[in-house]
Design a protein around this motif. Structure first.
Motif: not given
Length: 128
Positions: A91-108
């Motif tokens: 939850h950000e101070p301005d009331g919004s909600i930050r959603h982060v989906h991430y992935h990592a691998d050695k190829h990309s």
């Protein structure tokens, strides 16, 4: 005297219960122990060295929910070898909600998809 101690102890328990209802945090970690493999390598002088390698695999998640400080966040991540996938929100101070989906691998490499959700505030008009 015993009744005073009992009342004090019960009051302390009641305060602890009230306090516990206000804030909440949790975590879960699961590490997968795999078979270790012996790895041989040579340094720049030609000397043989040995090390051990185990396939990295884990999963974890945690959450914090504190209405008093407005600290709300969650994360979940899973790794299997060179592939990592996860998501988190806060939850950000301005009331919004930050959603982060991430992935990592050695190829990309590392990639993250970030989105913000906004709670619309409807003004409430008072008629006098």
């Amino acid at each position: 005297m015993i009744s005073k101690v009992l009342v004090l102890a019960l009051t302390a328990c009641a305060v602890a219960v009230v306090t516990a209802e206000h804030a909440h945090s949790s975590q879960h970690i699961h590490k997968h122990e795999g078979h270790h493999h012996k790895v041989e390598f040579k340094d720049h002088h030609g000397h043989h060295h040995y090390d051990y390698y185990a396939h990295p695999k884990y999963e974890f998640k945690y959450a914090v929910k504190d209405p008093h400080t407005k600290d709300h966040k969650e994360q979940h991540e899973h790794r299997d070898g060179d592939s990592v996938k996860g998501e988190y929100s806060l939850h950000e101070p301005d009331g919004s909600i930050r959603h982060v989906h991430y992935h990592a691998d050695k190829h990309s490499g590392f990639h993250a998809d970030v989105k913000h959700s906004v709670h619309h505030i409807v003004p409430h008009h008072h008629h006098h």
